[in-house]
Write a protein that holds these residues in place. Structure first.
Motif, PDB file in Angstrom:
ATOM      1  N   SER A  91      37.905  45.319  25.412  1.00  0.00           N
ATOM      2  CA  SER A  91      38.990  44.434  24.969  1.00  0.00           C
ATOM      3  C   SER A  91      40.277  45.243  24.787  1.00  0.00           C
ATOM      4  O   SER A  91      40.244  46.467  24.617  1.00  0.00           O
ATOM      5  CB  SER A  91      38.605  43.702  23.689  1.00  0.00           C
ATOM      6  OG  SER A  91      38.176  44.620  22.724  1.00  0.00           O
ATOM      7  N   ASN A  92      41.410  44.542  24.839  1.00  0.00           N
ATOM      8  CA  ASN A  92      42.720  45.198  24.725  1.00  0.00           C
ATOM      9  C   ASN A  92      43.730  44.188  24.165  1.00  0.00           C
ATOM     10  O   ASN A  92      43.373  43.073  23.820  1.00  0.00           O
ATOM     11  CB  ASN A  92      43.155  45.718  26.108  1.00  0.00           C
ATOM     12  CG  ASN A  92      43.141  44.601  27.139  1.00  0.00           C
ATOM     13  OD1 ASN A  92      43.682  43.512  26.913  1.00  0.00           O
ATOM     14  ND2 ASN A  92      42.494  44.847  28.281  1.00  0.00           N
ATOM     15  N   ASP A  93      44.989  44.586  24.109  1.00  0.00           N
ATOM     16  CA  ASP A  93      45.984  43.698  23.513  1.00  0.00           C
ATOM     17  C   ASP A  93      46.836  42.960  24.543  1.00  0.00           C
ATOM     18  O   ASP A  93      47.908  42.462  24.231  1.00  0.00           O
ATOM     19  CB  ASP A  93      46.883  44.498  22.554  1.00  0.00           C
ATOM     20  CG  ASP A  93      46.093  44.952  21.327  1.00  0.00           C
ATOM     21  OD1 ASP A  93      45.241  44.168  20.861  1.00  0.00           O
ATOM     22  OD2 ASP A  93      46.307  46.089  20.863  1.00  0.00           O
ATOM     23  N   SER A  94      46.339  42.874  25.772  1.00  0.00           N
ATOM     24  CA  SER A  94      47.145  42.270  26.846  1.00  0.00           C
ATOM     25  C   SER A  94      47.185  40.741  26.782  1.00  0.00           C
ATOM     26  O   SER A  94      48.062  40.120  27.375  1.00  0.00           O
ATOM     27  CB  SER A  94      46.581  42.682  28.204  1.00  0.00           C
ATOM     28  OG  SER A  94      45.324  42.038  28.399  1.00  0.00           O
ATOM     29  N   GLY A  95      46.223  40.127  26.078  1.00  0.00           N
ATOM     30  CA  GLY A  95      46.138  38.662  26.075  1.00  0.00           C
ATOM     31  C   GLY A  95      45.701  38.112  27.412  1.00  0.00           C
ATOM     32  O   GLY A  95      45.802  36.913  27.652  1.00  0.00           O
ATOM     33  N   ARG A  96      45.211  38.947  28.296  1.00  0.00           N
ATOM     34  CA  ARG A  96      44.797  38.460  29.618  1.00  0.00           C
ATOM     35  C   ARG A  96      43.294  38.667  29.822  1.00  0.00           C
ATOM     36  O   ARG A  96      42.699  39.594  29.272  1.00  0.00           O
ATOM     37  CB  ARG A  96      45.557  39.193  30.738  1.00  0.00           C
ATOM     38  CG  ARG A  96      47.061  39.022  30.623  1.00  0.00           C
ATOM     39  CD  ARG A  96      47.760  39.329  31.916  1.00  0.00           C
ATOM     40  NE  ARG A  96      47.454  38.382  32.980  1.00  0.00           N
ATOM     41  CZ  ARG A  96      47.999  37.179  33.094  1.00  0.00           C
ATOM     42  NH1 ARG A  96      48.857  36.735  32.200  1.00  0.00           N
ATOM     43  NH2 ARG A  96      47.675  36.402  34.106  1.00  0.00           N
ATOM     44  N   LEU A  97      42.732  37.759  30.600  1.00  0.00           N
ATOM     45  CA  LEU A  97      41.329  37.896  30.989  1.00  0.00           C
ATOM     46  C   LEU A  97      41.288  38.479  32.388  1.00  0.00           C
ATOM     47  O   LEU A  97      41.824  37.892  33.322  1.00  0.00           O
ATOM     48  CB  LEU A  97      40.662  36.521  30.974  1.00  0.00           C
ATOM     49  CG  LEU A  97      39.246  36.446  31.566  1.00  0.00           C
ATOM     50  CD1 LEU A  97      38.266  37.287  30.760  1.00  0.00           C
ATOM     51  CD2 LEU A  97      38.766  34.992  31.593  1.00  0.00           C
ATOM     52  N   GLN A  98      40.670  39.646  32.508  1.00  0.00           N
ATOM     53  CA  GLN A  98      40.516  40.237  33.835  1.00  0.00           C
ATOM     54  C   GLN A  98      39.066  40.158  34.235  1.00  0.00           C
ATOM     55  O   GLN A  98      38.199  40.677  33.562  1.00  0.00           O
ATOM     56  CB  GLN A  98      40.946  41.710  33.804  1.00  0.00           C
ATOM     57  CG  GLN A  98      42.428  41.926  33.939  1.00  0.00           C
ATOM     58  CD  GLN A  98      42.745  43.409  33.847  1.00  0.00           C
ATOM     59  OE1 GLN A  98      42.872  43.964  32.758  1.00  0.00           O
ATOM     60  NE2 GLN A  98      42.824  44.056  35.004  1.00  0.00           N
ATOM     61  N   MET A  99      38.829  39.533  35.345  1.00  0.00           N
ATOM     62  CA  MET A  99      37.488  39.271  35.847  1.00  0.00           C
ATOM     63  C   MET A  99      37.832  38.582  37.140  1.00  0.00           C
ATOM     64  O   MET A  99      37.628  39.041  38.219  1.00  0.00           O
ATOM     65  CB  MET A  99      36.768  38.329  34.862  1.00  0.00           C
ATOM     66  CG  MET A  99      35.442  37.856  35.317  1.00  0.00           C
ATOM     67  SD  MET A  99      34.620  36.930  34.023  1.00  0.00           S
ATOM     68  CE  MET A  99      35.278  35.318  34.248  1.00  0.00           C
ATOM     69  N   PHE A 100      38.533  37.467  36.972  1.00  0.00           N
ATOM     70  CA  PHE A 100      39.491  36.908  37.881  1.00  0.00           C
ATOM     71  C   PHE A 100      40.706  36.880  36.966  1.00  0.00           C
ATOM     72  O   PHE A 100      40.563  36.809  35.749  1.00  0.00           O
ATOM     73  CB  PHE A 100      39.023  35.525  38.345  1.00  0.00           C
ATOM     74  CG  PHE A 100      38.757  34.603  37.218  1.00  0.00           C
ATOM     75  CD1 PHE A 100      39.732  33.746  36.756  1.00  0.00           C
ATOM     76  CD2 PHE A 100      37.532  34.634  36.544  1.00  0.00           C
ATOM     77  CE1 PHE A 100      39.501  32.939  35.679  1.00  0.00           C
ATOM     78  CE2 PHE A 100      37.316  33.831  35.455  1.00  0.00           C
ATOM     79  CZ  PHE A 100      38.303  32.981  35.030  1.00  0.00           C
ATOM     80  N   GLU A 101      41.932  36.950  37.461  1.00  0.00           N
ATOM     81  CA  GLU A 101      43.128  37.049  36.605  1.00  0.00           C
ATOM     82  C   GLU A 101      43.409  35.717  35.890  1.00  0.00           C
ATOM     83  O   GLU A 101      43.336  34.664  36.508  1.00  0.00           O
ATOM     84  CB  GLU A 101      44.332  37.395  37.478  1.00  0.00           C
ATOM     85  CG  GLU A 101      45.004  38.721  37.220  1.00  0.00           C
ATOM     86  CD  GLU A 101      45.205  39.139  35.789  1.00  0.00           C
ATOM     87  OE1 GLU A 101      46.129  38.623  35.149  1.00  0.00           O
ATOM     88  OE2 GLU A 101      44.440  39.997  35.299  1.00  0.00           O
ATOM     89  N   CYS A 102      43.716  35.787  34.609  1.00  0.00           N
ATOM     90  CA  CYS A 102      43.938  34.537  33.888  1.00  0.00           C
ATOM     91  C   CYS A 102      44.594  34.814  32.544  1.00  0.00           C
ATOM     92  O   CYS A 102      44.298  35.812  31.899  1.00  0.00           O
ATOM     93  CB  CYS A 102      42.564  33.885  33.722  1.00  0.00           C
ATOM     94  SG  CYS A 102      42.442  32.623  32.512  1.00  0.00           S
ATOM     95  N   ASP A 103      45.506  33.921  32.122  1.00  0.00           N
ATOM     96  CA  ASP A 103      46.181  34.048  30.836  1.00  0.00           C
ATOM     97  C   ASP A 103      45.337  33.361  29.762  1.00  0.00           C
ATOM     98  O   ASP A 103      45.113  32.148  29.829  1.00  0.00           O
ATOM     99  CB  ASP A 103      47.572  33.392  30.948  1.00  0.00           C
ATOM    100  CG  ASP A 103      48.368  33.543  29.656  1.00  0.00           C
ATOM    101  OD1 ASP A 103      47.778  33.921  28.623  1.00  0.00           O
ATOM    102  OD2 ASP A 103      49.582  33.269  29.701  1.00  0.00           O
ATOM    103  N   ILE A 104      44.876  34.123  28.768  1.00  0.00           N
ATOM    104  CA  ILE A 104      43.977  33.562  27.747  1.00  0.00           C
ATOM    105  C   ILE A 104      44.679  32.506  26.895  1.00  0.00           C
ATOM    106  O   ILE A 104      44.062  31.602  26.345  1.00  0.00           O
ATOM    107  CB  ILE A 104      43.370  34.688  26.872  1.00  0.00           C
ATOM    108  CG1 ILE A 104      42.448  35.546  27.739  1.00  0.00           C
ATOM    109  CG2 ILE A 104      42.609  34.124  25.677  1.00  0.00           C
ATOM    110  CD1 ILE A 104      41.707  36.617  27.015  1.00  0.00           C
ATOM    111  N   ASN A 105      46.003  32.598  26.801  1.00  0.00           N
ATOM    112  CA  ASN A 105      46.736  31.625  25.997  1.00  0.00           C
ATOM    113  C   ASN A 105      47.003  30.322  26.760  1.00  0.00           C
ATOM    114  O   ASN A 105      47.557  29.390  26.227  1.00  0.00           O
ATOM    115  CB  ASN A 105      48.050  32.234  25.517  1.00  0.00           C
ATOM    116  CG  ASN A 105      47.770  33.365  24.546  1.00  0.00           C
ATOM    117  OD1 ASN A 105      47.254  33.151  23.462  1.00  0.00           O
ATOM    118  ND2 ASN A 105      48.056  34.586  24.971  1.00  0.00           N
TER     119      ASN A 105
END
Ligand code: NG1
Ligand code: MG
Length: 446
Positions: free
Chosen positions: A71-85
């Motif tokens: 985990s990190n502070d990017s607020g993004r899901l990397q797996m396929f690219e996606c904005d968690i917000n």
């Protein structure tokens, strides 16, 4: 209340976790912080009744979903690219990662996480998909677990089960809570009776002289891409509401058979008789249902239908209701037989499984020709009982086989079902296997 266990895994000893770690390092150039796992399940008996409020009897299987995470502070899901917000789950497009998003979104909403952690993930699954072994819920549960851990939240197994049953519905199917509950609450070595409202799980000791064997018909049905499943849910809802109204209850307050049964103070056998008395066997047209409930078609959409069942023209209420009440009864008899251990326990259990399949095939109409043929072959090959498992319309059968006959059973089913088809011949080991009750969801650190 019990929480999901946190344990240790050695990637040197466990080659699968080793491979997942290598893949993670290849993708993100560093080690994962931790791994989460959630298992698939096989339902031994109690099909299409969890969403009606009735108890079911599944066990977890060894096959599972494992997610390696950092985990990190990017607020993004990397797996396929996606904005968690900004998570959108497209119901029109049933892609597998939508199930990940259900778990992620569900957990964030439930725990009111305002600035979610960014996640880097590698997902690895060994549950055959669209096979009735709950690969979808394993992914939802595992994603929720990952999100919980990454964001410093601590929900109990029960809370996670209820929350995941709720959030898997973001995908559009109106399932019950069996799959999510067993995925979190399973314990190695035991099947479970899962009861709902409130959620409760009780160990069920299976006879020692039998083994449960799973066989995949290899007919795939993507439940999220069709309306078969929700039509059944809606038929059950309409039947409950018509019974409630006919018996003078405030029908709008009822959605599930179990609640109507309770309000009327009926036993399950009595409920089967009430179905005979109130519902006719021919399919009901929508107009007829509206007439009985005294509503317009628009009102019916509000009180009883789901988005993908608005255009359904006829509903089979008598047969669906008869299946649900009699299947709920079979679950209780199955549990009682496991508890009392009569001398002929495995024969009794086998017959309950056979009756369950017949009811799914004829009354609930959730089987298909290949799956029926597979179940017949399993019974001819020495199974004491065999039935479809999971939602159906394809997918797997589960058979109860005397422990000393497993080899000859597997040989016979291989010849009679898989051997006859060149496409299936090569894939026997992944589609036909004996299984033991597996453990529940967990988090692993290296
Ligand atoms: P599967 O076979 O995993 O799609 C579905 C429902 C269960 C239950 C069974 C039928 C979901 C997540 N799962 O399982 O709740 O209703 O069908 O018994 O909707
Ligand atoms: Mg599923």
């Amino acid at each position: 209340m019990e929480n999901v266990p946190v344990g240790k895994v050695s990637v040197e000893i466990n080659s699968r976790y080793g491979r997942i770690k290598d893949k993670f390092m290849g993708s993100y150039g560093k080690k994962p912080d931790y791994y989460a796992r959630a298992s698939g399940r096989v339902n031994l008996i109690g099909e299409h009744i969890d969403y009606c409020g009735y108890s079911v009897l599944p066990m977890a299987i060894e096959q599972d979903v494992v997610i390696a995470v950092s985990s990190n502070d990017s607020g993004r899901l990397q797996m396929f690219e996606c904005d968690i917000n900004d998570l959108s789950i497209n119901k029109e497009k049933p892609v597998w990662h939508n199930y990940f998003l259900c778990g992620l979104k569900g957990l964030l909403e439930h725990c009111k996480v305002t600035s979610p952690k960014g996640l880097q993930c590698v997902v690895d699954g060994t549950i055959p998909k669209s096979a009735g072994l709950s690969s979808s819920s394993a992914l939802v549960c595992c994603a929720a677990l990952v999100t919980m851990h990454a964001n410093g939240q601590a929900l109990s197994k029960k809370e996670l089960s209820d929350m995941c049953a709720h959030c898997e519905r973001f995908i559009g199917t109106e399932g019950g809570g069996m799959d999510q509950a067993i995925s979190f609450m399973a314990n190695k070595g035991t099947a479970k009776l899962i009861e709902f409202n409130p959620l409760k799980s009780t160990d069920v000791e299976l006879p020692e002289d039998v083994v449960f064997v799973i066989s995949n018909s290899c007919v795939e049905l993507n439940k999220a891409a069709t309306s078969h499943f929700n039509i059944r849910v809606v038929e059950c809802r309409l039947a409950s509401q018509i019974i409630a109204k006919t018996k003078g209850l405030k029908w709008r307050e009822f959605k599930r058979f179990a609640d109507v049964q309770k309000a009327l103070g009926l036993t399950l056998d009595e409920a089967v008789n009430v179905v005979k008395e109130i519902l006719h066997q021919e399919p009901y047209t929508k107009e007829e249902v509206c007439g009985i409930l005294e509503v317009t078609a628009d009102e019916l959409a509000q009180t009883s239908l789901s988005a993908n069942t608005l255009d359904v023209k006829t509903f089979k209420l008598h047969d669906r209701a008869t299946h649900v009440f009699s299947e709920a009864n079979r679950v209780l008899q199955f549990k009682k037989t496991c508890d009392l251990k009569p001398a002929d326990a495995s024969v009794v259990l086998g017959n309950l499984m056979k009756d369950s399949h017949t009811s799914c095939r004829d009354l609930y109409q959730c089987s298909c020709d290949d799956l029926d043929r597979l179940v017949d072959i399993c019974c001819q090959s020495g199974a004491l009982g065999s039935r479809l498992t999971g939602a159906g319309w394809g997918g797997c059968a589960v058979s109860m086989v005397p422990a000393n006959q497993v080899d000859s059973f597997i040989k016979s089913v291989t010849e009679k079902y898989y051997g006859k088809d060149d496409r299936l011949k090569e894939k026997v080991t992944e589609n036909l296997f004996a299984t033991q009750p597996g453990g529940g969801a967990a988090i692993y650190l290296e």
